[in-house]
Design an enzyme around this catalytic site. Structure first.
Site, short mmCIF file in Angstrom:
data_model
loop_
_atom_site.label_atom_id
_atom_site.label_comp_id
_atom_site.label_asym_id
_atom_site.label_seq_id
_atom_site.Cartn_x
_atom_site.Cartn_y
_atom_site.Cartn_z
N ASP A 9 20.63 45.89 -32.67
CA ASP A 9 20.09 46.97 -33.50
C ASP A 9 19.34 46.35 -34.69
OD1 ASP A 9 20.96 50.22 -34.22
OD2 ASP A 9 20.12 48.97 -35.81
N ASP A 104 15.16 51.40 -32.12
CA ASP A 104 15.50 50.08 -32.66
C ASP A 104 16.83 49.55 -32.13
OD1 ASP A 104 17.41 51.60 -34.07
OD2 ASP A 104 17.25 50.31 -35.82
N GLU A 105 17.25 50.06 -30.99
CA GLU A 105 18.60 49.78 -30.54
C GLU A 105 18.65 49.68 -29.02
OE1 GLU A 105 20.91 53.17 -31.61
OE2 GLU A 105 22.72 52.40 -30.70
P1 TTP Z 1 19.38 53.26 -37.64
O1 TTP Z 1 19.46 52.06 -36.78
O2 TTP Z 1 20.52 54.22 -37.63
O3 TTP Z 1 19.17 52.87 -39.16
P2 TTP Z 1 18.34 51.68 -39.79
O4 TTP Z 1 17.73 50.82 -38.73
O5 TTP Z 1 17.38 52.25 -40.77
O6 TTP Z 1 19.45 50.89 -40.59
P3 TTP Z 1 20.62 49.95 -40.01
O7 TTP Z 1 20.37 48.61 -40.60
O8 TTP Z 1 21.87 50.56 -40.53
O9 TTP Z 1 20.51 49.95 -38.53
O10 TTP Z 1 18.11 54.10 -37.26
C1 TTP Z 1 16.88 53.48 -36.86
C2 TTP Z 1 15.69 54.22 -37.42
O11 TTP Z 1 15.71 55.56 -37.01
C3 TTP Z 1 15.68 54.26 -38.94
O12 TTP Z 1 15.06 53.12 -39.50
C4 TTP Z 1 14.94 55.51 -39.22
C5 TTP Z 1 15.19 56.40 -38.03
N1 TTP Z 1 16.18 57.42 -38.44
C6 TTP Z 1 15.70 58.66 -38.84
O13 TTP Z 1 14.50 58.92 -38.77
N2 TTP Z 1 16.61 59.59 -39.25
C7 TTP Z 1 17.94 59.33 -39.32
O14 TTP Z 1 18.73 60.20 -39.73
C8 TTP Z 1 18.41 58.04 -38.94
C9 TTP Z 1 19.88 57.71 -39.00
C10 TTP Z 1 17.49 57.13 -38.49
MG MG Z 2 18.90 50.04 -37.11
#
Ligand code: TTP
Ligand code: MG
Length: 406
Positions: A9, A104-105
């Site tokens: 991720d 992103d995962e």
């Molecule tokens: P995530 O992987 O949940 O968050 P992140 O990558 O920003 O942070 P982390 O380091 O904790 O992984 O989500 C990936 C992307 O998805 C995030 O950058 C933005 C988008 N997203 C939204 O648009 N709305 C949301 O509520 C969430 C949780 C994520």
């Molecule tokens: Mg992320």
């Protein structure tokens, strides 16, 4: 042999893409979501911004109050989609067993890959390095024997982390964590569990699923398994159907049980043939009914053993049909049958049951003939009835609506 599953991720994905494109933003509190005066929420916050308490889902007005010095960016989806595609292409270089979960995962099956990279740990380091070099993004990686533990490990390792949970250490790794860390446990579930005195995953792991059944129904067993680090979900390759279903709308609404049964049999055979064509077994059978007033219901049954014979699908569908009709007076407008929760055929206890073995042989023979001469080359007892009722359908070709959902 234990599997080696990776969960990868990207850290603060939207924000990190912005920072990679504009180095001035690096090391600073940055928020993607919109301008602070907008009635929107934080989509992604840099780790520097998180130190001020900012997180995804927080209203931008609150974020601005807590951290006025942050840079607020509206964001642009095409940039993130492009970065996501390049990220997935890097992962695909490492393993063909790749399941993208969101932008992103992704999950990756790395079982047996140590010989290529020296170790699975090294493979993860190589993934992180290429992601950094080619995209300027940080990936956090969890490695474990199953998906749920790998995901939690990746999450705990953030930012720029790598955490490996040894085979056999799943339960002790999970035990001290708060239940909110378990995927699927949202605010509401957390409240209910806390109310029952269950605060950690370890406490959940030793709670008999029967005790949770009145609160969470069929999910209690799943929660119990996850809490014990038990998760046999496979990597699902994109394009693999998650469910297979077929349905038929009658020309005229009907209460005729024989017609309903015959149609259900026909649809079950189509679904069964599709399932076997894909070399899958199904754990779940779903019946769909639409009544004359357009009310639509679905009824689901989980099989004790995954199955793929026409008979299993039909028998289960018929039981659900009888139960549904007993509760409803109206004529039926549409009937459908579907299978989901598809798994690779494994060694099955049911194979010991000779009647199932015979069904499998029979289905194999029928599939062979139908593959050669067409589906209607063979009519089973019940579907023969349909030929009289819908002669124009040639026994079925225009009757069904196939649907593969992903
Ligand atoms: P995530 O992987 O949940 O968050 P992140 O990558 O920003 O942070 P982390 O380091 O904790 O992984 O989500 C990936 C992307 O998805 C995030 O950058 C933005 C988008 N997203 C939204 O648009 N709305 C949301 O509520 C969430 C949780 C994520
Ligand atoms: Mg992320």
């Amino acid at each position: 042999m234990a599997r080696q599953i990776m969960h990868v991720d990207l850290d603060a994905f939207f924000v990190s893409v912005e920072q990679a494109l504009n180095p001035e933003l690096q090391g600073k509190p940055v928020v993607v979501g919109g301008r602070p005066d907008q009635r929107s929420v934080v989509a992604s916050a840099s780790y520097e911004a998180r130190e001020f308490g900012l997180h995804a889902g927080m209203p931008l007005t609150t974020a601005c109050r807590l951290c006025p010095q942050a840079t607020f960016i509206e964001g642009s989806f095409p940039k993130y989609r492009d970065a996501s595609q390049r990220f997935m292409a890097i992962l695909a270089d490492f393993s063909p067993y790749l399941e993208p979960v969101s932008l992103d995962e992704a999950y990756l099956d790395a079982t047996g890959f140590e010989s290529i990279h020296g170790s699975i740990h090294q493979m993860a380091l190589d993934i992180k390095q290429r992601t950094k070099d080619e995209l300027g993004l940080c990936a956090s990686i969890g490695i474990a024997s199953c998906k749920v533990v790998a995901k939690i490990a990746a999450e705990l390792s953030k930012p720029d982390g790598l955490l490996e949970v040894a085979n056999g250490a799943e339960r002790s790794f999970l035990a001290p964590l708060p239940i909110a860390k378990l995927p699927g446990v949202g605010k509401k579930t957390e409240r209910i569990l806390n109310g029952l005195g269950i605060n950690t995953i370890g406490q959940l792991a030793v709670t008999p699923p029967g005790m949770l059944k009145s609160h969470f129904g069929i999910f209690s067993k799943l929660m119990h398994n996850y809490a014990n680090g038990v998760d046999d979900r496979e990597i699902e390759l994109p394009g693999a159907a998650k469910s297979i279903s077929r349905e038929t709308t009658f020309g005229k609404d009907t209460k005729d049980r024989s017609l309903l049964k015959a149609t259900l049999r026909y649809l079950s055979e189509r679904v069964g043939a599709d399932l076997r064509q894909r070399s899958k077994q199904a754990r779940c059978v779903t019946l769909k009914l639409r009544y004359a007033d357009f009310t639509t219901i679905t009824r689901q049954h989980t099989l004790r053993q995954p199955g793929h014979t026409d008979q299993t699908i039909f028998d289960t569908g018929l039981r659900l049909l009888k139960a549904a009709l007993a509760q409803e007076e109206q004529p039926v407008r549409l009937v459908g049958i579907g299978v989901s929760n598809l798994v690779e055929p494994g060694r099955q206890l049911d194979m010991l049951d000779s009647s199932t073995g015979r069904q499998e042989q029979l289905n194999k023979a029928i599939d062979r003939i139908r593959n050669k001469y067409g589906f209607t080359a063979i009519q089973t007892g019940r579907t023969l009835l349909l030929k009289d009722i819908f002669p124009e359908t040639d026994g079925g070709y225009t009757l069904h609506t196939p649907s593969l959902s992903r």
